[in-house]
Design a protein around this motif. Structure first.
Motif, mmCIF file in Angstrom:
data_model
loop_
_atom_site.group_PDB
_atom_site.id
_atom_site.type_symbol
_atom_site.label_atom_id
_atom_site.label_comp_id
_atom_site.label_asym_id
_atom_site.label_seq_id
_atom_site.Cartn_x
_atom_site.Cartn_y
_atom_site.Cartn_z
ATOM 1 N N LEU A 12 0.829 -1.214 0.000
ATOM 2 C CA LEU A 12 0.000 0.000 0.000
ATOM 3 C C LEU A 12 0.861 1.261 0.000
ATOM 4 O O LEU A 12 0.496 2.271 -0.609
ATOM 5 C CB LEU A 12 -0.936 -0.001 1.207
ATOM 6 N N LYS A 13 2.004 1.207 0.681
ATOM 7 C CA LYS A 13 2.913 2.359 0.680
ATOM 8 C C LYS A 13 3.423 2.629 -0.732
ATOM 9 O O LYS A 13 3.537 3.793 -1.146
ATOM 10 C CB LYS A 13 4.079 2.111 1.636
ATOM 11 N N LEU A 14 3.728 1.585 -1.474
ATOM 12 C CA LEU A 14 4.184 1.772 -2.851
ATOM 13 C C LEU A 14 3.074 2.368 -3.708
ATOM 14 O O LEU A 14 3.342 3.162 -4.613
ATOM 15 C CB LEU A 14 4.672 0.442 -3.436
ATOM 16 N N VAL A 15 1.828 1.977 -3.441
ATOM 17 C CA VAL A 15 0.700 2.602 -4.142
ATOM 18 C C VAL A 15 0.672 4.099 -3.835
ATOM 19 O O VAL A 15 0.511 4.928 -4.730
ATOM 20 C CB VAL A 15 -0.638 1.952 -3.725
ATOM 21 N N PHE A 171 1.971 5.250 13.151
ATOM 22 C CA PHE A 171 3.083 6.123 12.786
ATOM 23 C C PHE A 171 3.122 6.343 11.283
ATOM 24 O O PHE A 171 3.215 7.488 10.808
ATOM 25 C CB PHE A 171 4.396 5.502 13.257
ATOM 26 N N ALA A 172 3.045 5.267 10.500
ATOM 27 C CA ALA A 172 3.145 5.369 9.047
ATOM 28 C C ALA A 172 1.989 6.169 8.463
ATOM 29 O O ALA A 172 2.176 6.976 7.545
ATOM 30 C CB ALA A 172 3.187 3.975 8.430
ATOM 31 N N ALA A 173 0.793 5.961 8.994
ATOM 32 C CA ALA A 173 -0.385 6.651 8.479
ATOM 33 C C ALA A 173 -0.298 8.148 8.716
ATOM 34 O O ALA A 173 -0.724 8.950 7.865
ATOM 35 C CB ALA A 173 -1.645 6.086 9.129
ATOM 36 N N MET A 174 0.256 8.551 9.848
ATOM 37 C CA MET A 174 0.351 9.974 10.159
ATOM 38 C C MET A 174 1.395 10.699 9.306
ATOM 39 O O MET A 174 1.433 11.930 9.283
ATOM 40 C CB MET A 174 0.630 10.172 11.651
ATOM 41 N N GLN A 175 2.226 9.943 8.579
ATOM 42 C CA GLN A 175 3.223 10.555 7.697
ATOM 43 C C GLN A 175 2.722 10.692 6.263
ATOM 44 O O GLN A 175 3.348 11.373 5.451
ATOM 45 C CB GLN A 175 4.516 9.708 7.657
ATOM 46 N N GLU A 181 -5.553 6.903 4.178
ATOM 47 C CA GLU A 181 -6.883 6.666 3.604
ATOM 48 C C GLU A 181 -7.069 5.195 3.241
ATOM 49 O O GLU A 181 -8.115 4.597 3.522
ATOM 50 C CB GLU A 181 -7.093 7.548 2.380
ATOM 51 N N MET A 182 -6.064 4.598 2.605
ATOM 52 C CA MET A 182 -6.192 3.197 2.204
ATOM 53 C C MET A 182 -6.266 2.268 3.415
ATOM 54 O O MET A 182 -7.041 1.291 3.420
ATOM 55 C CB MET A 182 -5.028 2.810 1.284
ATOM 56 N N LEU A 183 -5.480 2.546 4.435
ATOM 57 C CA LEU A 183 -5.517 1.723 5.646
ATOM 58 C C LEU A 183 -6.863 1.851 6.352
ATOM 59 O O LEU A 183 -7.411 0.862 6.865
ATOM 60 C CB LEU A 183 -4.388 2.120 6.581
ATOM 61 N N ARG A 203 -14.178 2.360 -3.183
ATOM 62 C CA ARG A 203 -13.100 3.359 -3.186
ATOM 63 C C ARG A 203 -11.702 2.753 -3.142
ATOM 64 O O ARG A 203 -10.775 3.236 -3.817
ATOM 65 C CB ARG A 203 -13.293 4.280 -1.987
ATOM 66 N N LEU A 204 -11.515 1.692 -2.350
ATOM 67 C CA LEU A 204 -10.176 1.136 -2.174
ATOM 68 C C LEU A 204 -9.583 0.603 -3.475
ATOM 69 O O LEU A 204 -8.434 0.926 -3.806
ATOM 70 C CB LEU A 204 -10.191 0.062 -1.089
ATOM 71 N N PRO A 205 -10.309 -0.233 -4.246
ATOM 72 C CA PRO A 205 -9.691 -0.724 -5.492
ATOM 73 C C PRO A 205 -9.371 0.382 -6.481
ATOM 74 O O PRO A 205 -8.419 0.264 -7.251
ATOM 75 C CB PRO A 205 -10.735 -1.703 -6.044
#
Length: 222
Positions: A12-15, A171-175, A181-183, A203-205
């Motif tokens: 998801l981070k790469l997305v 932590f990752a989401a706040m950055q 949003e995806m998480l 929305r997610l796909p």
């Protein structure tokens, strides 16, 4: 090989990064994991087909202006090299070693991930809002007594606790707002009511694989 929650988080981070250049060191830093774990996540993602090794993708030859060329944008090598995720470079210097397989990841996100990584409820606590309670959905769902949160000392909302996909998720989401949003959408699939799940299924796909088929409209109850 068994996928781990952090593998899905990395994908998801790469997305969220899109076409940005990245290294293992940057990936590890922004997700709050070690460089060696970032390597392991990419390797498992490649094995599962959620990611594609960029070393195996060759741009098509240049075509003279006005000449049309059919076929895909990329060709796979007839004798592919070993995936760069196996590199022993522990410094994280490899540049952009993998990209997301959008279709596969979108399918896994909406049809498989919630079963592979089921939700665990925690006691009511203060934390970072998730699911329909996340900031991205304030215009859709009003805050209320049914808020969901990832327990966190820096949180600002009190609600039903939900074990995050991985301990580093708050932590990752706040950055990264797109990752957040995806998480949150993924959590809506795991714990949301019908209307919230319906939103997440639509929305997610589209966030993961914008060029894919548009999800069919489904009636929502509850």
């Amino acid at each position: 090989m068994q996928l781990k929650p952090q593998d899905f988080l990395v994908a998801l981070k790469l997305v969220a990064w899109g076409e940005q250049r990245w290294t293992y060191a940057r990936l590890a830093q922004e997700l709050g994991i070690s460089v060696s774990e970032a390597h392991a996540c990419i390797k498992r993602g490649l094995q599962a087909g959620l990611l594609v090794d960029t070393a195996l993708l060759i741009p098509p030859p240049e075509v003279a202006p006005g000449v049309q060329e059919g076929g895909a944008v990329y060709r796979v090598q007839a004798r592919p090299r070993r995936a760069r995720a196996d590199s022993s470079d522990s410094t994280g210097s490899a540049d952009n070693p993998a990209k997301v397989h959008g279709r596969n990841l979108a399918e896994f996100a909406v049809h498989g991930a919630k079963y592979a990584f089921p939700a665990d409820r925690l006691p009511v606590s203060v934390g970072v809002p998730t699911s329909h309670s996340a900031p991205a959905f304030t215009s859709v769902f009003a805050p209320g007594s049914d808020d969901w949160v990832w327990p966190h000392p820096n949180g600002s909302v009190r609600g039903q606790g939900l074990e995050p996909l991985h301990p580093s998720v708050p932590f990752a989401a706040m950055q990264d707002t797109k990752l957040y949003e995806m998480l949150a959408l993924f959590d809506a699939l795991r714990v949301g009511r019908a209307r919230e799940r319906g939103m997440a299924l639509k929305r997610l796909p589209l966030l993961i694989y914008p060029d894919g088929p548009k999800p069919a409209e489904r009636p929502m109850y509850g």
